[in-house]
Design a protein around this motif. Structure first.
Motif: not given
Length: 823
Positions: A459-473
């Motif tokens: 559920v937090s994956q899209p939020l993380g990607e919005a904050v940091w482009g390198d946030f990955c699954w």
């Protein structure tokens, strides 16, 4: 004379009837916040028509709109904008004693604030993302630990990068009033009339704390429903000052902008907590700039902690400038971020264990309460399990497994103590099952840890990607936390013979919702229990899996509402559900002389002593009362229903509750038929022991099967159903099991009765249904406990009688004294 403030030119928001109706119950739920006025409003709502489109809701909504429009008299401003002060004890970041000042306001202020916030929540969310997650963001409190943990793993070999975490001091109370009023007018003009009325800049409002009146002239009031949003829009100016985001066009309030903008990897916030991550010089430059800008906005740091991404011995960072800026340093890079550990594995495990030990003290205190029913309710719905759930959602299981195991063991001991039972592992395993599966709903934290972590990451994956482009699954990369959690869940499903429910490691939040994944883990736990269960245990569990058999575990214990179980009743209930011996067996019943078993099952089947008749009549009377509330014109034991038939058939009474005007209930019969001819409905109530000799085989075939089979038997017995149909009456058995379950037909009839009562009373039918189910659950539970206790005590008296008689003979028939014996 105070002058009413002018709101010309400000956009006017309107509170809808539905918003008032939805918010009103919450005011009564918080005594400190809503007070007696909130309780009155909720009581008026319940006693009235219970609908959003009612005179009461119209009047209340109209009054709320007058307040929202700033049209209250000027002399009331100091009181409407004021509040009762409450001081809540807390532990500071340094571990010392501290206090949290809360001023929530009275009922009408909270009503208006919540309703207005709902009208602008999407606007605020769009304005604040991707740097602030405390306003209108699902799982917003969980994203920061995930970001920090992945950032640290990404840069573990970078010797120059640092992570800085901070907390603002008393932010909601100290934030500059002019700043948040100006920015809220620009972002959410619909809130401005109300905000400028409750937070005036020319006069002071009043805070009442004990016997003191404290003037509130600056800042906000922590506890106000709008204060989180007001603080957030001001805090966004800090990101504007760092050059990370542009201010709104034409804003009347601006702050100095760092030039060049700070080159940071991360800068997210949740409320007054946040972090800065990136190269050490950039983080330090951003920190120094923020310390210069924050005082003008009424903000300040209360704690600053900085540490390296590379670990204690691999970094090349000079900490002296950070220390000079007021930072504490963690050389190992270990952080507590929103109550979740980020850092080395040993640190994380120790942190989680300390958290578990702290929450275990609460669980232990609950287990020592003198009232076991209340203690169980608190243990299940509170017991600080929410803190442990948050820990499992934000912390990988590898970091917290030992802590969760300790907490679960404490819960096990607590449940055994309050139930007064010595629990075997098989019994405890049953207690951990969901109530729909025959358990007590005490789901172990360790069992759901992987499900919780997967759900939070998804559920937090899209939020993380919005904050940091390198946030990955990172589930596709072996050895990471996501892959380990998915593999563990799937291994359990495969072992339980459920390969069709294997979890795909996708980022789909719906597919990886905690409810869905936890349901899979519940199925695995049920399978484990079945592996160690006998055929009789399976039958017992089937009785507890029937519709509504677990209702007694959802009942709110209240002596006032007569839904409270005594210690004895609760202990018997727990023992019967877990299969514990409740009495001596292998002796004749004191009432009917038939053999008695140690599980108490004969007591629930015994037709002697009047217990079966008593529970039947009580259930019948409860149904009659709710039918009467629903305007169904019920009659108890109506005579001569089959009067047109010859004696003895015409003298029978097939209806325990005869409904002369079944109305819509007749059109919602369980079998789906809609008869046109019958105009009346005969409810024939029965309470059976699903584990009795006559019903055990049916129970073994499935949940609720015994009740369904007995309902069919009642229809065919003496051809009752057909003869009632000939007399223009619909015959409907309502069969309940002594263990608390119903067959599907009885559940449908009770649903229909509650619906009719809700419509007649103009109350929510779902609430009426819960009341009815709770009453019936308590009746069945008390009846079972009373029946068992009567037979147990009767046998104990019978066993004690020969001993008493022997003592009497010993006292009166002993050898005579020596001087008498010689005569």
């Amino acid at each position: 004379m105070p002058v009413r403030p002018s709101f010309r030119g400000l956009f006017k928001a309107t509170i809808a009837l539905r918003a008032t109706y939805r918010i009103l119950p919450s005011l009564a739920a918080h005594v400190t916040c809503g007070g007696d006025l909130g309780t009155f409003c909720y009581a008026a709502l319940c006693e009235g028509e219970g609908d959003a489109n009612t005179p009461f809701i119209h009047v209340l909504t109209g009054f709320a709109n007058l307040l929202a429009d700033g049209q209250a008299p000027a002399h009331m401003q100091a009181y409407v904008g004021g509040a009762r002060g409450t001081a809540l004890r807390k532990v500071s970041k340094t571990g010392g004693a501290d206090v949290r000042p809360v001023c929530s306001g009275e009922a009408f202020r909270r009503l208006v604030g919540k309703a207005l916030l709902a009208t602008e929540i999407q606007t605020l969310r769009d304005h604040l993302l991707p740097f602030q997650f405390a306003v209108g963001v699902k799982a917003g409190a969980e994203i920061l630990p995930h970001l920090a943990r992945q950032w640290r793993a990404r840069y573990h070999s970078d010797s120059s990068r640092v992570l800085l975490t901070f907390d603002e001091g008393n932010a909601h109370n100290e934030v500059d009033r002019h700043a948040f009023l100006t920015r809220m007018r620009e972002v959410c003009p619909g809130l401005s009339r109300w905000l400028e009325f409750i937070y005036p800049t020319a006069t002071a409002t009043k805070v009442f704390y004990r016997d003191r009146v404290i003037p509130s002239e600056a800042g906000g009031q922590q506890g106000c429903p709008l204060m989180a949003a007001c603080h957030a829009v001001v805090q966004r100016m800090l990101h504007e000052s760092l050059g990370l985001i542009a201010p709104p066009g034409g804003s009347a309030i601006n702050v100095p902008v760092l030039n060049p903008p700070a080159a940071l990897d991360l800068a997210p916030n949740f409320a007054d907590d946040g972090m800065l991550a990136g190269p050490a010089p950039e983080v330090l430059r951003a920190l120094r700039h923020l310390k210069r800008v924050m005082p003008s906005l009424g903000l300040r740091f209360s704690s600053l902690l900085v540490g390296p991404a590379a670990g204690e011995h691999a970094h090349t960072v000079d900490w002296a400038p950070f220390v000079a800026a007021g930072c504490a340093v963690t050389e190992a890079g270990n952080f507590e971020i929103l109550k979740s550990p980020v850092g080395e594995l040993d640190f994380a495990r120790d942190f989680c264990l300390q958290t578990a030990l702290k929450q275990a003290k609460v669980v232990d205190a609950i287990s020592h309460l003198p009232d076991p029913h209340c203690a169980y309710y608190l243990l299940r719905y509170s017991g600080n399990a929410s803190r442990m759930t948050y820990l499992t959602r934000t912390t990988p299981k590898q970091c917290c497994s030992s802590a969760l195991t300790h907490f679960d063991y404490t819960v096990q001991e607590a449940f055994g103590r309050l139930a007064g039972l010595e629990l075997t592992q098989q019994m405890w395993l049953q207690a951990t099952l969901a109530t729909r599966d025959g358990g007590f709903g005490l789901r172990p934290c360790a069992d759901v840890a992987d499900a919780a972590y997967l759900a939070s990451r998804a559920v937090s994956q899209p939020l993380g990607e919005a904050v940091w482009g390198d946030f990955c699954w990172e589930a596709d990369h072996p050895g990471n936390f996501l892959e380990a959690a998915t593999a563990h869940c799937n291994s359990m499903l495969i072992a339980a013979g459920m390969p069709d429910r294997v979890i795909a490691a996708s980022r789909d939040a719906a597919a990886l919702s905690q409810r869905r994944v936890t349901a899979c883990m519940d199925a695995c736990r049920l399978w484990r229990w079945q592996q160690g269960a006998s055929a009789d245990d399976v039958s017992r569990l089937n009785t507890l899996r029937a519709p509504h058999a677990g209702q007694i575990l959802h009942v709110v214990p209240s002596p006032t509402l007569d839904t409270h179980l005594t210690r004895q009743e609760f202990t018997y209930m727990a023992a019967l559900r877990l299969g514990v011996d409740v009495m001596d067996g292998n002796h004749p019943c004191s009432f009917c002389a038939l053999p008695v078993d140690s599980k108490g099952r004969h007591a629930l089947s015994c037709m002697a002593g009047g217990d079966a008749t008593a529970v039947h009549h009580t259930v019948r009377d409860v149904l009659h009362d709710y039918c009467d509330l629903g305007g169904l014109r019920p009659t108890l034991e109506a005579p001569n229903l089959l009067g047109e038939l010859p004696v003895p058939e015409g003298g029978r009474r097939p209806a325990d509750v005869f409904l002369c005007r079944p109305g819509l209930l007749l059109q919602r019969l369980p079998d789906g038929t809609r008869p046109h001819c019958p105009q009346s409905l005969a409810l024939d109530v029965a309470v059976i022991n699903a584990l009795g000799e006559k019903h055990w085989r049916a129970t073994a075939s499935g949940a609720g099967a015994a009740a369904a089979a007995y309902a069919n038997l009642k229809r065919s017995h003496l051809d009752t159903a057909r003869k009632c149909d000939q007399a223009g009456i619909r015959f409907q058995p309502v069969v309940l099991e002594a263990q608390g379950g119903y067959d599907k037909e009885a559940a449908a009839i009770i649903h229909g009765i509650a619906l009719e009562a809700g419509l007649a009373l103009r109350r929510d039918p779902a609430v009426v249904k819960q009341e009815l189910l709770s009453k019936l659950a308590v009746v069945l539970c008390r009846a079972a406990a009373h029946s068992i206790d009567r037979r147990r005590r009767a046998y104990q008296r019978l066993e004690a009688r020969p001993a008493a008689q022997q003592a009497h003979l010993d006292r009166h028939c002993h050898d005579p004294p020596a001087d008498v014996a010689g005569l």
